[in-house]
Scaffold this motif. Structure first.
Motif, PDB file in Angstrom:
ATOM      1  N   LEU A  95       0.861  -1.182   0.000  1.00  0.00           N
ATOM      2  CA  LEU A  95       0.000   0.000   0.000  1.00  0.00           C
ATOM      3  C   LEU A  95       0.899   1.234   0.000  1.00  0.00           C
ATOM      4  CD1 LEU A  95      -3.070   0.941   0.338  1.00  0.00           C
ATOM      5  CD2 LEU A  95      -2.376   1.487   2.665  1.00  0.00           C
ATOM      6  N   GLU A  96       0.803   2.030  -1.066  1.00  0.00           N
ATOM      7  CA  GLU A  96       1.633   3.220  -1.189  1.00  0.00           C
ATOM      8  C   GLU A  96       0.940   4.419  -0.546  1.00  0.00           C
ATOM      9  OE1 GLU A  96       2.502   3.764  -5.287  1.00  0.00           O
ATOM     10  OE2 GLU A  96       3.577   1.867  -5.503  1.00  0.00           O
ATOM     11  N   PHE A  97       1.743   5.340  -0.027  1.00  0.00           N
ATOM     12  CA  PHE A  97       1.205   6.586   0.520  1.00  0.00           C
ATOM     13  C   PHE A  97       2.193   7.703   0.209  1.00  0.00           C
ATOM     14  CE2 PHE A  97       3.107   3.942   3.849  1.00  0.00           C
ATOM     15  CZ  PHE A  97       4.150   4.737   4.281  1.00  0.00           C
ATOM     16  N   PRO A  98       1.693   8.932  -0.031  1.00  0.00           N
ATOM     17  CA  PRO A  98       2.561  10.016  -0.495  1.00  0.00           C
ATOM     18  C   PRO A  98       3.149  10.819   0.664  1.00  0.00           C
ATOM     19  CG  PRO A  98       0.294  10.722  -0.616  1.00  0.00           C
ATOM     20  CD  PRO A  98       0.266   9.307  -0.079  1.00  0.00           C
ATOM     21  N   PRO A  99       4.266  11.506   0.427  1.00  0.00           N
ATOM     22  CA  PRO A  99       4.816  12.403   1.460  1.00  0.00           C
ATOM     23  C   PRO A  99       3.904  13.607   1.716  1.00  0.00           C
ATOM     24  CG  PRO A  99       6.478  11.876  -0.203  1.00  0.00           C
ATOM     25  CD  PRO A  99       5.172  11.397  -0.733  1.00  0.00           C
ATOM     26  N   ILE A 100       3.227  14.095   0.648  1.00  0.00           N
ATOM     27  CA  ILE A 100       2.270  15.197   0.778  1.00  0.00           C
ATOM     28  C   ILE A 100       0.900  14.671   0.351  1.00  0.00           C
ATOM     29  CG2 ILE A 100       1.610  17.508   0.056  1.00  0.00           C
ATOM     30  CD1 ILE A 100       4.074  17.546   1.703  1.00  0.00           C
ATOM     31  N   LEU A 115       3.479  14.149   5.617  1.00  0.00           N
ATOM     32  CA  LEU A 115       3.749  12.950   6.406  1.00  0.00           C
ATOM     33  C   LEU A 115       4.798  13.262   7.470  1.00  0.00           C
ATOM     34  CD1 LEU A 115       3.118   9.904   6.662  1.00  0.00           C
ATOM     35  CD2 LEU A 115       5.067   9.470   5.158  1.00  0.00           C
ATOM     36  N   HIS A 116       4.437  13.012   8.712  1.00  0.00           N
ATOM     37  CA  HIS A 116       5.324  13.336   9.833  1.00  0.00           C
ATOM     38  C   HIS A 116       5.901  12.086  10.499  1.00  0.00           C
ATOM     39  CE1 HIS A 116       6.972  15.340  13.323  1.00  0.00           C
ATOM     40  NE2 HIS A 116       6.247  14.584  14.131  1.00  0.00           N
ATOM     41  N   ALA A 117       5.105  11.026  10.599  1.00  0.00           N
ATOM     42  CA  ALA A 117       5.574   9.814  11.282  1.00  0.00           C
ATOM     43  C   ALA A 117       4.897   8.592  10.681  1.00  0.00           C
ATOM     44  CB  ALA A 117       5.301   9.893  12.786  1.00  0.00           C
ATOM     45  N   VAL A 118       5.648   7.503  10.684  1.00  0.00           N
ATOM     46  CA  VAL A 118       5.135   6.214  10.200  1.00  0.00           C
ATOM     47  C   VAL A 118       5.470   5.171  11.249  1.00  0.00           C
ATOM     48  CG1 VAL A 118       5.215   4.476   8.382  1.00  0.00           C
ATOM     49  CG2 VAL A 118       5.499   6.891   7.797  1.00  0.00           C
ATOM     50  N   LEU A 119       4.460   4.476  11.740  1.00  0.00           N
ATOM     51  CA  LEU A 119       4.664   3.409  12.715  1.00  0.00           C
ATOM     52  C   LEU A 119       4.617   2.082  11.982  1.00  0.00           C
ATOM     53  CD1 LEU A 119       3.702   5.921  14.341  1.00  0.00           C
ATOM     54  CD2 LEU A 119       2.791   4.348  16.026  1.00  0.00           C
ATOM     55  N   VAL A 120       5.656   1.279  12.167  1.00  0.00           N
ATOM     56  CA  VAL A 120       5.858   0.054  11.385  1.00  0.00           C
ATOM     57  C   VAL A 120       5.756  -1.161  12.293  1.00  0.00           C
ATOM     58  CG1 VAL A 120       7.431  -1.176   9.831  1.00  0.00           C
ATOM     59  CG2 VAL A 120       7.357   1.326   9.818  1.00  0.00           C
ATOM     60  N   HIS A 121       5.160  -2.228  11.759  1.00  0.00           N
ATOM     61  CA  HIS A 121       5.100  -3.519  12.456  1.00  0.00           C
ATOM     62  C   HIS A 121       5.723  -4.576  11.564  1.00  0.00           C
ATOM     63  CE1 HIS A 121       3.177  -7.468  13.298  1.00  0.00           C
ATOM     64  NE2 HIS A 121       3.324  -7.100  14.547  1.00  0.00           N
ATOM     65  N   GLU A 122       6.585  -5.390  12.150  1.00  0.00           N
ATOM     66  CA  GLU A 122       7.147  -6.534  11.423  1.00  0.00           C
ATOM     67  C   GLU A 122       6.818  -7.804  12.187  1.00  0.00           C
ATOM     68  OE1 GLU A 122      11.108  -8.094   9.137  1.00  0.00           O
ATOM     69  OE2 GLU A 122      11.372  -6.611  10.714  1.00  0.00           O
ATOM     70  N   GLY A 123       6.341  -8.791  11.472  1.00  0.00           N
ATOM     71  CA  GLY A 123       5.996 -10.060  12.099  1.00  0.00           C
ATOM     72  C   GLY A 123       4.661 -10.560  11.598  1.00  0.00           C
ATOM     73  N   GLN A 124       4.002 -11.354  12.421  1.00  0.00           N
ATOM     74  CA  GLN A 124       2.707 -11.919  12.083  1.00  0.00           C
ATOM     75  C   GLN A 124       1.645 -11.321  13.005  1.00  0.00           C
ATOM     76  OE1 GLN A 124       2.452 -13.784   9.427  1.00  0.00           O
ATOM     77  NE2 GLN A 124       4.657 -13.957   9.087  1.00  0.00           N
ATOM     78  N   ALA A 125       0.415 -11.816  12.882  1.00  0.00           N
ATOM     79  CA  ALA A 125      -0.687 -11.246  13.656  1.00  0.00           C
ATOM     80  C   ALA A 125      -0.500 -11.485  15.147  1.00  0.00           C
ATOM     81  CB  ALA A 125      -2.012 -11.850  13.184  1.00  0.00           C
ATOM     82  N   GLU A 174      10.146   3.592   2.487  1.00  0.00           N
ATOM     83  CA  GLU A 174       9.293   2.906   1.495  1.00  0.00           C
ATOM     84  C   GLU A 174       9.436   1.394   1.611  1.00  0.00           C
ATOM     85  OE1 GLU A 174      10.271   4.233  -2.392  1.00  0.00           O
ATOM     86  OE2 GLU A 174       8.727   5.775  -2.434  1.00  0.00           O
ATOM     87  N   ARG A 175      10.681   0.930   1.682  1.00  0.00           N
ATOM     88  CA  ARG A 175      10.927  -0.518   1.702  1.00  0.00           C
ATOM     89  C   ARG A 175      10.312  -1.176   2.931  1.00  0.00           C
ATOM     90  NH1 ARG A 175      16.027  -0.259   1.698  1.00  0.00           N
ATOM     91  NH2 ARG A 175      16.434  -0.774   3.887  1.00  0.00           N
ATOM     92  N   SER A 189       7.822   0.190   4.917  1.00  0.00           N
ATOM     93  CA  SER A 189       6.480   0.623   5.288  1.00  0.00           C
ATOM     94  C   SER A 189       5.404   0.298   4.273  1.00  0.00           C
ATOM     95  CB  SER A 189       6.471   2.144   5.544  1.00  0.00           C
ATOM     96  OG  SER A 189       7.458   2.508   6.469  1.00  0.00           O
ATOM     97  N   PHE A 190       5.731   0.261   2.994  1.00  0.00           N
ATOM     98  CA  PHE A 190       4.699   0.042   1.981  1.00  0.00           C
ATOM     99  C   PHE A 190       4.137  -1.383   2.051  1.00  0.00           C
ATOM    100  CE2 PHE A 190       5.711   3.523  -1.395  1.00  0.00           C
ATOM    101  CZ  PHE A 190       5.443   4.484  -0.433  1.00  0.00           C
ATOM    102  N   GLY A 191       4.954  -2.340   2.477  1.00  0.00           N
ATOM    103  CA  GLY A 191       4.506  -3.732   2.517  1.00  0.00           C
ATOM    104  C   GLY A 191       4.745  -4.427   1.193  1.00  0.00           C
ATOM    105  N   GLY A 192       4.450  -5.728   1.177  1.00  0.00           N
ATOM    106  CA  GLY A 192       4.629  -6.509  -0.039  1.00  0.00           C
ATOM    107  C   GLY A 192       6.037  -6.996  -0.254  1.00  0.00           C
ATOM    108  N   TYR A 193       6.997  -6.421   0.485  1.00  0.00           N
ATOM    109  CA  TYR A 193       8.405  -6.802   0.305  1.00  0.00           C
ATOM    110  C   TYR A 193       8.809  -7.883   1.289  1.00  0.00           C
ATOM    111  CZ  TYR A 193      13.492  -6.330   0.545  1.00  0.00           C
ATOM    112  OH  TYR A 193      14.835  -6.589   0.574  1.00  0.00           O
ATOM    113  N   ARG A 194       8.465  -7.712   2.535  1.00  0.00           N
ATOM    114  CA  ARG A 194       8.703  -8.729   3.565  1.00  0.00           C
ATOM    115  C   ARG A 194       7.601  -8.586   4.601  1.00  0.00           C
ATOM    116  NH1 ARG A 194      13.571  -6.492   7.298  1.00  0.00           N
ATOM    117  NH2 ARG A 194      13.321  -4.276   6.945  1.00  0.00           N
TER     118      ARG A 194
END
Length: 901
Positions: A177-182, A371-381, A415-416, A418-423
């Motif tokens: 899922l892509e999201f823009p800086p502005i 865009l000021h902050a991005v919270l990222v989760h890695e792992g499973q549910a 991007e790598r 936060s967007f997802g689809g990569y890992r």
């Protein structure tokens, strides 16, 4: 509330590397503890935190309202002012229209089925049958959401978890899922409702038209009625090629039968014995062959295709007139199809561009959010690790906040991750701030002086005092720590003070002397003799003496003593690559290992080759000749590109120095020390040259060679040899399949080697090779631990988890710290996925409990390097043995290909 104030104040002004949030976290855990004692989802935690802070601010505001506000004026809640907005819900329910204004904090968005943030927002703002909202007397239901008031800080909650009904457990959505800086939010504002509806209708019409065009284009690109379809342009081209082929008058089967040679088959009436009696032709089979081979019929290899047979199918009969008409039609049709395809593709591109620019006019770019902050989760549910990216508006760069690690980052890294689809990593929360509200990011200024406030000056007086007290405690802790270290160092120094024999002090150096390599030794020679020596050296260099070292050394010197002195001993020494010699040396002054080193071998050979100069011009000239020969040889070795098993740096420190561009003075002093080694006192010629070298060393002025720099270069070389030993022993254990022992050696080899390579490309070994075997060790240990866990036996399960907790998990940050290493990141994902795959399997409750406890450690993506045990103790290797074992292991690697190498 008080602990949160203290926590954020410490983040602003603390001198510590990181702030311990335990006190605030414990209070939050108690406040948010749920009845079922399950781990809170991060979105639930955020909702509760915002509600809790809102209530806390509201209580505080109401307490101060009596004296701070006029009658009827409600106090403002900063949480509501910053994080909460309002939207208008307009819709139809069972034919009845309605309008409701609602407040929102985090705005939820579905991720599944959408490619970017605008698609998610469009879907969230429209529910049900939108056409019914604008039509009269409709029984259909639907609603639209329109923002009436946006908060300065706008938070989007991305729903990346869904419940799998079939498996009965939650699963994470890893879609990109892509999201823009502005982000421009004009199209979602209530004031733009009418123009947005018009644009949405236009986009809907364009998308419908786009669908029709894409279907028509598909018919051109996938032509045919069967399962296999081809572009129509290619079909027409193939038909044209078929029609233009040379016509034939017979069927392909008849042509093949007629062209088969008569000798291609074995006549049935000839018995095999007759063939054997005829004998082969002398030109076909050598006369010495005792066995006659029988004739084998090979119709497809022995029969030649006639030159007039076409390579492709061709028409049987076609006239020139028919061919002319057919070619004209096919050419025209192909051109028409190409034009139609091109027109369709251009129309589709124009419509895509029109849709993209639909909201780019000036009236629809008035509400920008950055865009000021991005919270990222890695792992499973069920388990994972969280970190954040926050934009530093003053430094204009992204920062990554991962536990106690705060590092500079880039938009590409964001991007790598936060967007997802990569890992298994993706954003679950986006925070945008109003780009027009500069007070959110601008610096604060003192109202009286007008000076900019930074750091603790931005804090209220009570928090400023609290931070100052904490900084004083920290300084006191540092003083106590330094005192403890100093005490330990003093104790170690006292323990290490063992009486040693005093080293001979160098003779004082007279001022005004030329550079030390150009000085005469203490036995002065005349200027004329010195010039003769220089001429002799130049002549000797041109002679290119190639005599063997053994023959050179066997040549006795006229000045050699007839017999050894009483204080000397005579031994026979075999030096590899040089020869066997009778050595005379003072008692206790000869070291067998030193004589076997490649350095000493090279020096002995250089002195042997300088024999003629030594005999004609004396020790001084012989020294110059030998040292230049040795330096030339080492320089040549440094310029070669040998195979990995023949690393000249291990044999000669000077090769290492030359390749890494060490200062000339460092190289010269190192070479002088090698020529001044006391082990060279085994015959008069070597002993005299050794004394010349020692005299040169004594003449070195303190300001000519920086001894601290000299020691640093030699320390780096010792570090290089130590790294080589770690690598060599690790690879030896790996080949023996002792992966647990190999891992620790390879870890230290990689870390030491990375430190060396940071100073220069020739300071260490091949980083990719060490990385590969370190990675392979981890993967094999992970497989072994997983197999033990799958066994179900309590003892083996515990052993498998011990391997994971004590070996694998501490190593993961080492693989993740350099995020440019693609193979390492993939390996970590493979190991995690292996263990996460157990979540959907049925297992005993005790295994499930152990897995649940273990997975958060495995999925922790912190790049903080945990403390390892002390480095494994390295065995003592002589230079000769180290070179031999290193060459052996590197040769075995080249013969045994490894996966991925």
């Amino acid at each position: 509330m008080r602990e949160l104030r203290y926590l954020f104040a410490l983040l602003v002004g603390s001198k510590r590397k990181y702030v311990d949030p335990s006190r605030a976290v414990e209070i939050l855990k108690d406040a948010f503890k749920s009845n079922d004692s399950q781990q809170q989802d991060v979105s639930e935690f955020t909702h509760k935190l915002l509600d809790w802070l809102e209530d806390a601010f509201q209580i505080k505001a109401e307490e101060e309202s009596s004296c701070s506000f006029r009658d009827g004026e409600k106090p403002k809640n900063p949480m509501v002012e910053l994080f909460y907005g309002r939207f208008l819900a307009v819709g139809v329910l069972e034919g009845k229209k309605f309008e409701n204004t609602e407040m929102f904090g985090q705005y939820p968005l579905q991720v599944n089925g959408f490619k970017d943030l605008h698609e998610c927002l469009e879907a969230a703002m429209i529910e049900g049958e939108i056409e019914s909202l604008h039509s009269e007397n409709s029984a259909k239901s639907g609603q639209e959401h329109w923002f009436t008031e946006l908060p300065p800080v706008l938070t989007f909650e991305l729903s990346r978890f869904e419940f799998n009904q079939a498996l009965g457990r939650p699963e994470k959505i890893h879609n990109k899922l892509e999201f823009p800086p502005i982000l421009y939010l004009d199209r979602y504002m209530h004031k733009n409702r009418e123009i947005t509806r018009i644009k949405r209708d236009e986009i809907k019409r364009l998308k419908e038209y786009l669908t029709v065009l894409q279907q028509r284009l598909e018919r051109y690109l996938s032509y045919g009625s069967g399962p296999k379809r081809f572009p129509l342009v290619d079909v027409l081209q193939y038909a044209l090629e078929f029609a233009s082929s040379k016509p034939v008058c017979t069927s392909p089967v008849d042509d093949l039968g007629a062209s088969a040679p008569a000798s291609g088959t074995l006549p049935p009436q000839i018995p095999p014995s007759t063939i054997e009696q005829q004998g082969p032709s002398s030109s076909e089979v050598p006369s010495t062959s005792p066995v006659q081979r029988s004739v084998i019929h090979k119709p497809f290899t022995q029969s030649r295709i006639p030159p007039d047979l076409p390579m492709h199918p061709a028409p049987r009969h076609i006239t020139e007139e028919e061919l002319s008409v057919l070619e004209g039609c096919l050419h025209r049709w192909r051109t028409e199809v190409e034009n139609d395809t091109r027109d369709l593709q251009e129309s589709i591109s124009r419509i895509h561009r029109t849709i993209e620019l639909m909201y780019s006019d000036k009236t629809m770019v008035q509400v920008p959010y950055r865009l000021h902050a991005v919270l990222v989760h890695e792992g499973q549910a069920n388990a994972g690790h969280y970190w954040a990216y926050i934009y530093d508006h003053h430094q204009n760069r992204w920062m990554k906040y991962n536990d106690i690690s705060v590092t500079k980052s880039t938009w590409e890294e964001l991007e790598r991750d936060s967007f997802g689809g990569y890992r298994n990593a993706s954003a679950y929360c986006l925070m945008y701030i109003n780009d027009k509200e500069q007070y959110l990011i601008q610096e604060e200024f003192n109202k009286e002086t007008g000076q900019m406030l930074v750091g603790m000056d931005t804090l209220p007086s009570d928090l400023r005092d609290y931070v100052k007290e904490d900084n004083k405690r920290f300084e006191k802790e540092l003083e106590e720590w330094d005192a403890e270290l100093a005490q330990k160092a003093q104790q170690e120094k006292l323990l290490s003070q063992i009486p040693r024999a005093p080293a001979p002090s160098p003779a004082p150096v007279q001022a005004g002397e030329p550079e030390y390599l150009e000085q005469p030794s203490r036995n002065d020679i005349s200027k004329h003799l010195k010039e003769d020596s220089v001429q002799a050296i130049n002549k000797a260099l041109a002679e290119q003496e190639d005599r063997g070292p053994e023959a050179i050394m066997d040549t006795s010197s006229d000045n050699a003593p007839a017999q050894a002195a009483p204080t000397q001993r005579v031994v026979e020494v075999a030096i590899p690559d040089v020869g066997t010699f009778v050595i005379e040396s003072e008692e206790g002054g000869y070291d067998d290992e030193v004589m076997l080193t490649p350095n000493m071998q090279g020096i002995i050979m250089a002195i042997g080759k300088a024999r003629n100069v030594y005999d004609r011009c004396g020790p001084e000239a012989g020294f110059f000749k030998a040292i230049k020969l040795e330096y030339t040889r080492l320089l040549k070795l440094a310029q070669e590109d040998p195979p990995p098993e023949c690393d000249y740096r291990l044999r000669h420190a000077i090769v290492y120095f030359i390749q890494n561009q060490a200062p000339k003075k460092i190289i010269e002093r190192t070479l002088l020390e090698q020529f001044g080694d006391h082990n060279l006192s085994f015959d008069e010629r070597c002993r005299n040259i050794m004394k010349v070298a020692q005299a040169k060393l004594e003449m070195i002025k303190p300001d000519e060679v920086n001894m601290e720099e000299y020691e640093r270069w030699h320390q780096d070389y010792r570090h290089f040899r130590e790294t080589t030993m770690f690598l060599m022993v690790g690879l030896e254990f790996f080949q023996k399949k002792s992966y647990m022992e190999a891992l620790l050696y390879l870890i230290y080899a990689y870390q030491n080697n990375k430190e060396l390579l940071s100073k220069g490309p020739y300071r260490g070994h091949d980083e990719e090779l060490i990385s590969h075997y370190r990675r392979e060790c981890l993967l094999k240990l992970n497989e072994h631990a997983a197999a033990l866990f799958e066994s179900g036996d309590d003892q083996e399960v515990n052993n498998g988890l011990i391997i994971m907790n004590e070996l694998i998990v501490p190593c993961l940050p080492l693989l993740l710290v350099d995020e440019m290493e693609e193979k390492d990141i993939v390996a970590v994902e493979d190991m995690r996925n292996r263990w996460c795959s157990y979540l959907g399997q049925e297992m005993e409750p005790n295994l499930q409990e152990k897995l649940t406890d273990f997975l958060p450690k495995l999925l922790d993506c912190s790049t903080e390097i945990k403390g390892f045990n002390d480095p494994p103790k390295l065995p003592s290797f002589s230079t000769h043995e180290l070179c031999e074992r290193y060459a052996r292991i590197m040769l075995s690697l080249s013969r045994t290909p490894a996966d991925g190498r």
